[in-house]
Design a protein around this motif. Structure first.
Motif, PDB file in Angstrom:
ATOM      1  N   GLY A 130       0.774  -1.254   0.060  1.00 24.77           N
ATOM      2  CA  GLY A 130      -0.109   0.077   0.095  1.00 24.77           C
ATOM      3  C   GLY A 130       0.847   1.407   0.020  1.00 24.77           C
ATOM      4  N   SER A 131       2.242   1.155   0.206  1.00 26.84           N
ATOM      5  CA  SER A 131       3.077   2.423  -0.031  1.00 26.84           C
ATOM      6  C   SER A 131       3.577   2.582  -1.380  1.00 26.84           C
ATOM      7  CB  SER A 131       4.350   2.084   1.028  1.00 26.84           C
ATOM      8  OG  SER A 131       3.866   1.774   2.321  1.00 26.84           O
ATOM      9  N   VAL A 132       3.666   3.895  -1.500  1.00 25.16           N
ATOM     10  CA  VAL A 132       4.481   4.193  -2.754  1.00 25.16           C
ATOM     11  C   VAL A 132       5.933   3.733  -2.778  1.00 25.16           C
ATOM     12  CG1 VAL A 132       4.954   6.214  -4.360  1.00 25.16           C
ATOM     13  CG2 VAL A 132       2.834   6.026  -2.842  1.00 25.16           C
ATOM     14  N   ILE A 133       6.071   2.628  -3.472  1.00 22.29           N
ATOM     15  CA  ILE A 133       7.438   2.260  -3.337  1.00 22.29           C
ATOM     16  C   ILE A 133       8.710   3.103  -3.590  1.00 22.29           C
ATOM     17  CG2 ILE A 133       9.142   0.434  -4.427  1.00 22.29           C
ATOM     18  CD1 ILE A 133       6.564  -1.383  -4.670  1.00 22.29           C
ATOM     19  N   MET A 134       8.366   4.069  -4.561  1.00 19.75           N
ATOM     20  CA  MET A 134       9.619   4.995  -5.140  1.00 19.75           C
ATOM     21  C   MET A 134       9.899   6.143  -3.971  1.00 19.75           C
ATOM     22  SD  MET A 134      11.037   3.928  -7.562  1.00 19.75           S
ATOM     23  CE  MET A 134      11.919   5.536  -8.203  1.00 19.75           C
ATOM     24  N   GLU A 135       8.395   6.564  -3.319  1.00 21.20           N
ATOM     25  CA  GLU A 135       8.646   7.593  -2.433  1.00 21.20           C
ATOM     26  C   GLU A 135       9.501   6.861  -1.005  1.00 21.20           C
ATOM     27  OE1 GLU A 135       5.634   9.682   0.755  1.00 21.20           O
ATOM     28  OE2 GLU A 135       4.999   9.509  -1.666  1.00 21.20           O
ATOM     29  N   VAL A 136       8.944   5.649  -0.810  1.00 26.45           N
ATOM     30  CA  VAL A 136       9.738   5.268   0.492  1.00 26.45           C
ATOM     31  C   VAL A 136      11.242   4.881   0.307  1.00 26.45           C
ATOM     32  CG1 VAL A 136       9.712   2.902   2.082  1.00 26.45           C
ATOM     33  CG2 VAL A 136       7.393   3.957   1.166  1.00 26.45           C
ATOM     34  N   ALA A 137      11.484   4.261  -1.087  1.00 25.44           N
ATOM     35  CA  ALA A 137      12.846   4.208  -1.519  1.00 25.44           C
ATOM     36  C   ALA A 137      13.740   5.366  -1.551  1.00 25.44           C
ATOM     37  CB  ALA A 137      13.099   3.449  -2.672  1.00 25.44           C
ATOM     38  N   ARG A 138      13.166   6.231  -1.916  1.00 23.90           N
ATOM     39  CA  ARG A 138      13.766   7.912  -1.723  1.00 23.90           C
ATOM     40  C   ARG A 138      14.095   8.284  -0.323  1.00 23.90           C
ATOM     41  NH1 ARG A 138      10.149   9.387  -5.711  1.00 23.90           N
ATOM     42  NH2 ARG A 138      10.653   9.082  -7.942  1.00 23.90           N
ATOM     43  N   ASN A 139      13.012   8.055   0.575  1.00 23.65           N
ATOM     44  CA  ASN A 139      13.101   8.374   1.841  1.00 23.65           C
ATOM     45  C   ASN A 139      14.029   7.418   2.636  1.00 23.65           C
ATOM     46  OD1 ASN A 139      11.059  10.628   1.445  1.00 23.65           O
ATOM     47  ND2 ASN A 139       9.538   9.179   2.318  1.00 23.65           N
ATOM     48  N   VAL A 140      14.283   6.388   2.307  1.00 20.59           N
ATOM     49  CA  VAL A 140      15.258   5.483   2.921  1.00 20.59           C
ATOM     50  C   VAL A 140      16.613   6.217   2.492  1.00 20.59           C
ATOM     51  CG1 VAL A 140      16.218   3.265   3.059  1.00 20.59           C
ATOM     52  CG2 VAL A 140      13.851   3.362   3.147  1.00 20.59           C
ATOM     53  N   ARG A 141      16.670   6.313   1.285  1.00 18.61           N
ATOM     54  CA  ARG A 141      18.104   6.766   0.861  1.00 18.61           C
ATOM     55  C   ARG A 141      18.746   8.048   1.418  1.00 18.61           C
ATOM     56  NH1 ARG A 141      18.445   7.241  -5.284  1.00 18.61           N
ATOM     57  NH2 ARG A 141      17.097   8.850  -4.797  1.00 18.61           N
ATOM     58  N   ALA A 142      17.589   9.051   1.674  1.00 18.71           N
ATOM     59  CA  ALA A 142      17.918  10.300   2.367  1.00 18.71           C
ATOM     60  C   ALA A 142      18.149   9.973   3.768  1.00 18.71           C
ATOM     61  CB  ALA A 142      16.610  11.240   2.134  1.00 18.71           C
ATOM     62  N   ASN A 143      17.352   9.335   4.367  1.00 17.68           N
ATOM     63  CA  ASN A 143      17.643   9.038   5.861  1.00 17.68           C
ATOM     64  C   ASN A 143      18.844   8.402   6.249  1.00 17.68           C
ATOM     65  OD1 ASN A 143      16.424  10.057   8.572  1.00 17.68           O
ATOM     66  ND2 ASN A 143      16.251   7.657   8.805  1.00 17.68           N
ATOM     67  N   VAL A 144      19.209   7.468   5.382  1.00 20.14           N
ATOM     68  CA  VAL A 144      20.195   6.472   5.892  1.00 20.14           C
ATOM     69  C   VAL A 144      21.320   7.663   5.440  1.00 20.14           C
ATOM     70  CG1 VAL A 144      21.650   4.661   5.057  1.00 20.14           C
ATOM     71  CG2 VAL A 144      19.302   4.400   5.430  1.00 20.14           C
ATOM     72  N   THR A 145      21.366   8.328   4.352  1.00 23.03           N
ATOM     73  CA  THR A 145      22.687   9.396   4.038  1.00 23.03           C
ATOM     74  C   THR A 145      22.814  10.158   5.299  1.00 23.03           C
ATOM     75  OG1 THR A 145      22.274   9.129   1.527  1.00 23.03           O
ATOM     76  CG2 THR A 145      23.469  10.991   2.273  1.00 23.03           C
ATOM     77  N   ARG A 146      21.722  10.816   5.555  1.00 24.44           N
ATOM     78  CA  ARG A 146      21.764  11.956   6.639  1.00 24.44           C
ATOM     79  C   ARG A 146      22.212  11.303   7.846  1.00 24.44           C
ATOM     80  NH1 ARG A 146      18.560  13.345  10.893  1.00 24.44           N
ATOM     81  NH2 ARG A 146      17.118  11.871  10.633  1.00 24.44           N
ATOM     82  N   VAL A 147      21.554  10.200   8.401  1.00 21.28           N
ATOM     83  CA  VAL A 147      22.227   9.656   9.791  1.00 21.28           C
ATOM     84  C   VAL A 147      23.428   9.062   9.872  1.00 21.28           C
ATOM     85  CG1 VAL A 147      21.672   7.741  11.265  1.00 21.28           C
ATOM     86  CG2 VAL A 147      19.889   9.353  10.675  1.00 21.28           C
ATOM     87  N   ALA A 148      23.831   8.236   8.552  1.00 19.81           N
ATOM     88  CA  ALA A 148      25.129   8.019   8.390  1.00 19.81           C
ATOM     89  C   ALA A 148      26.346   8.671   8.386  1.00 19.81           C
ATOM     90  CB  ALA A 148      25.265   6.922   7.303  1.00 19.81           C
TER      91      ALA A 148
END
Length: 171
Positions: A130-148
């Motif tokens: 039910g999630s928008v896959i591309m949106e979730v993937a972009r958010n994962v990439r952004a959050n992992v980049t920021r936190v790491a």
């Protein structure tokens, strides 16, 4: 007139930290008192092993700082799981070794590549149905980049996200 402006220096409401809420990860409001300078620790002899990378400045004491790959992997996993729509990390090997679909309970769906002062992360994620896959993937990439980047103090060269599964929420 209400009492909303009382208790906060800018008059914009009550201080959000006065009611038992936790402090932010990086405290220190702009214009606040300067943080005390850390005292110098005695020099530590160099530890055997590989350093995370980087060059020492003239003010650094001698020695190496080692950050294990498992620590970087765990940071990436926790940062990915913070994103809404992520059901979990992938179950097959992120490094391509072994048969497709082979379970990796010790390192779920993360591969770390360190080069000089940069880190590259490959993640396998499962997205909630039910999630928008591309949106979730972009958010994962952004959050992992920021936190790491913040936690490691190193440049994150790339975060490659592969969506390998769709799961029901809570499954």
């Amino acid at each position: 007139m209400t009492d909303l402006g009382k208790g906060h220096p800018d008059g914009g409401g009550q201080d959000p930290y006065s009611e038992g809420r936790s402090m932010p990860f990086f405290p220190g409001p702009p214009g606040g008192p300067p943080l005390a300078a850390p005292t110098a620790a005695p020099p530590v002899p160099p530890a055997p092993g590989l350093a995370f990378g980087g060059t020492a400045s003239a003010t650094d004491p001698p020695g190496l700082i080692n950050i294990e790959d498992e620590v970087v992997e765990k940071i990436a996993v926790l940062a990915a799981l913070e994103v809404a729509g992520v059901a979990g990390l992938g179950g097959r090997r992120a490094d391509g070794a072994g048969p497709a679909g082979a379970a990796r309970p010790d390192r779920p769906g993360v591969r770390v590549l360190l080069r000089d002062d940069e880190v590259t992360l490959d993640l396998l994620v499962a997205v909630e149905y039910g999630s928008v896959i591309m949106e979730v993937a972009r958010n994962v990439r952004a959050n992992v980049t920021r936190v790491a980047g913040l936690m490691l103090g190193r440049r994150v060269a790339a975060v490659n996200v592969t969506v390998e599964d769709v799961r029901l929420p809570g499954a």
